[in-house]
Design a protein around this motif. Structure first.
Motif, mmCIF file in Angstrom:
data_model
loop_
_atom_site.group_PDB
_atom_site.id
_atom_site.type_symbol
_atom_site.label_atom_id
_atom_site.label_comp_id
_atom_site.label_asym_id
_atom_site.label_seq_id
_atom_site.Cartn_x
_atom_site.Cartn_y
_atom_site.Cartn_z
ATOM 1 N N LEU A 190 0.751 -1.180 0.026
ATOM 2 C CA LEU A 190 -0.045 -0.015 -0.167
ATOM 3 C C LEU A 190 0.877 1.304 -0.174
ATOM 4 C CD1 LEU A 190 -2.744 -1.135 2.401
ATOM 5 C CD2 LEU A 190 -2.774 -1.304 0.277
ATOM 6 N N GLY A 191 2.232 1.059 0.059
ATOM 7 C CA GLY A 191 2.987 2.402 -0.020
ATOM 8 C C GLY A 191 2.853 3.140 1.469
ATOM 9 N N ILE A 192 2.541 2.548 2.476
ATOM 10 C CA ILE A 192 2.160 3.363 3.544
ATOM 11 C C ILE A 192 3.496 3.251 4.616
ATOM 12 C CG2 ILE A 192 0.943 3.653 5.591
ATOM 13 C CD1 ILE A 192 -1.345 2.498 4.150
ATOM 14 N N GLU A 193 4.185 4.022 5.057
ATOM 15 C CA GLU A 193 5.385 4.166 5.902
ATOM 16 C C GLU A 193 4.874 3.906 7.386
ATOM 17 O OE1 GLU A 193 8.844 3.657 7.238
ATOM 18 O OE2 GLU A 193 8.408 3.911 4.998
ATOM 19 N N CYS A 194 5.449 2.762 8.001
ATOM 20 C CA CYS A 194 4.927 2.632 9.396
ATOM 21 C C CYS A 194 5.986 2.775 10.284
ATOM 22 C CB CYS A 194 4.573 1.117 9.338
ATOM 23 S SG CYS A 194 3.160 0.553 8.290
ATOM 24 N N VAL A 195 5.569 3.535 11.434
ATOM 25 C CA VAL A 195 6.472 3.704 12.677
ATOM 26 C C VAL A 195 5.927 3.101 13.740
ATOM 27 C CG1 VAL A 195 7.221 5.283 14.065
ATOM 28 C CG2 VAL A 195 6.897 5.936 11.774
ATOM 29 N N GLU A 196 6.575 2.336 14.595
ATOM 30 C CA GLU A 196 6.136 1.554 15.750
ATOM 31 C C GLU A 196 6.429 2.413 16.881
ATOM 32 O OE1 GLU A 196 6.533 -2.859 17.737
ATOM 33 O OE2 GLU A 196 7.262 -2.451 15.908
ATOM 34 N N LYS A 197 5.554 2.860 17.780
ATOM 35 C CA LYS A 197 5.865 3.501 18.664
ATOM 36 C C LYS A 197 4.541 3.661 19.845
ATOM 37 C CE LYS A 197 3.753 8.051 17.268
ATOM 38 N NZ LYS A 197 3.989 9.270 17.066
ATOM 39 N N SER A 198 5.110 4.077 21.309
ATOM 40 C CA SER A 198 3.811 4.210 22.099
ATOM 41 C C SER A 198 3.242 5.363 21.935
ATOM 42 C CB SER A 198 4.511 4.119 23.560
ATOM 43 O OG SER A 198 5.128 2.977 23.763
ATOM 44 N N ILE A 199 1.794 5.397 22.118
ATOM 45 C CA ILE A 199 1.018 6.368 21.993
ATOM 46 C C ILE A 199 -0.046 6.796 23.036
ATOM 47 C CG2 ILE A 199 1.022 6.454 19.559
ATOM 48 C CD1 ILE A 199 -1.981 5.519 19.582
ATOM 49 N N ALA A 200 -0.339 7.918 23.505
ATOM 50 C CA ALA A 200 -1.218 8.235 24.383
ATOM 51 C C ALA A 200 -2.857 7.600 23.699
ATOM 52 C CB ALA A 200 -1.664 9.546 24.748
ATOM 53 N N ARG A 201 -3.435 7.302 24.788
ATOM 54 C CA ARG A 201 -4.793 6.470 24.542
ATOM 55 C C ARG A 201 -5.698 7.446 23.970
ATOM 56 N NH1 ARG A 201 -6.752 2.851 27.856
ATOM 57 N NH2 ARG A 201 -8.967 2.331 27.187
ATOM 58 N N THR A 202 -5.439 8.977 24.180
ATOM 59 C CA THR A 202 -6.222 10.111 23.537
ATOM 60 C C THR A 202 -6.094 10.405 22.128
ATOM 61 O OG1 THR A 202 -4.607 11.644 24.253
ATOM 62 C CG2 THR A 202 -6.675 11.077 25.745
ATOM 63 N N GLU A 203 -4.810 9.908 21.625
ATOM 64 C CA GLU A 203 -4.529 9.751 20.272
ATOM 65 C C GLU A 203 -5.344 9.015 19.350
ATOM 66 O OE1 GLU A 203 -0.243 10.398 18.944
ATOM 67 O OE2 GLU A 203 -0.090 9.722 21.094
ATOM 68 N N LEU A 204 -5.935 7.916 19.950
ATOM 69 C CA LEU A 204 -6.825 7.040 19.125
ATOM 70 C C LEU A 204 -7.993 7.604 19.150
ATOM 71 C CD1 LEU A 204 -6.244 3.723 21.168
ATOM 72 C CD2 LEU A 204 -5.279 4.271 19.003
ATOM 73 N N TYR A 205 -8.591 8.612 19.913
ATOM 74 C CA TYR A 205 -9.864 9.139 19.656
ATOM 75 C C TYR A 205 -9.767 9.939 18.242
ATOM 76 C CZ TYR A 205 -9.945 8.459 24.738
ATOM 77 O OH TYR A 205 -10.209 7.805 26.277
ATOM 78 N N ASN A 206 -8.498 10.645 17.868
ATOM 79 C CA ASN A 206 -8.962 11.537 16.713
ATOM 80 C C ASN A 206 -8.271 10.766 15.543
ATOM 81 O OD1 ASN A 206 -9.568 13.918 17.956
ATOM 82 N ND2 ASN A 206 -7.625 14.002 18.889
ATOM 83 N N ALA A 207 -8.059 9.510 15.705
ATOM 84 C CA ALA A 207 -7.631 8.903 14.428
ATOM 85 C C ALA A 207 -8.270 8.554 13.455
ATOM 86 C CB ALA A 207 -7.023 7.321 14.807
ATOM 87 N N ASP A 208 -7.835 8.393 12.232
ATOM 88 C CA ASP A 208 -8.721 8.133 11.117
ATOM 89 C C ASP A 208 -9.135 6.669 10.850
ATOM 90 O OD1 ASP A 208 -8.487 10.699 10.026
ATOM 91 O OD2 ASP A 208 -6.574 10.334 8.868
ATOM 92 N N GLU A 209 -8.134 5.791 11.413
ATOM 93 C CA GLU A 209 -8.633 4.398 11.484
ATOM 94 C C GLU A 209 -7.456 3.746 12.590
ATOM 95 O OE1 GLU A 209 -8.211 2.137 7.762
ATOM 96 O OE2 GLU A 209 -8.579 4.032 6.571
#
Length: 84
Positions: free
Chosen positions: A10-29
């Motif tokens: 799909l040509g999507i660059e991926c980064v593995e990292k920890s995120i805050a739970r609140t970042e999920l609220y604003n995610a596109d997917e």
């Protein structure tokens, strides 16, 4: 393997990292991935809908790609499979 599929297919660059739970609220997917569940869309986090509350297009494409890989339908990844 899901990150590899995202990059290579799909040509999507991926980064593995920890995120805050609140970042999920604003995610596109949002999705989970693992051996048993393969790729599972997440449409709600803490009773808050992710995007429109439906699985996203990229998530569904990754789900399909991973399914095809694990069922031997993609010749490119045949070496990733182990007979049992």
């Amino acid at each position: 393997m899901v990150m590899q599929l995202a990059r290579e297919e799909l040509g999507i660059e991926c980064v593995e990292k920890s995120i805050a739970r609140t970042e999920l609220y604003n995610a596109d997917e949002v999705f989970f991935s693992g051996t048993a569940m393969e790729v599972a869309p997440v449409v709600e986090v803490d009773d808050i809908k992710v995007a429109h509350g439906r699985p996203g297009e990229l998530t569904m494409k990754l789900k399909e790609l991973f399914h095809d890989l694990t069922h031997g339908k993609n010749e490119k990844y045949k070496d990733s499979l182990r007979p049992v």
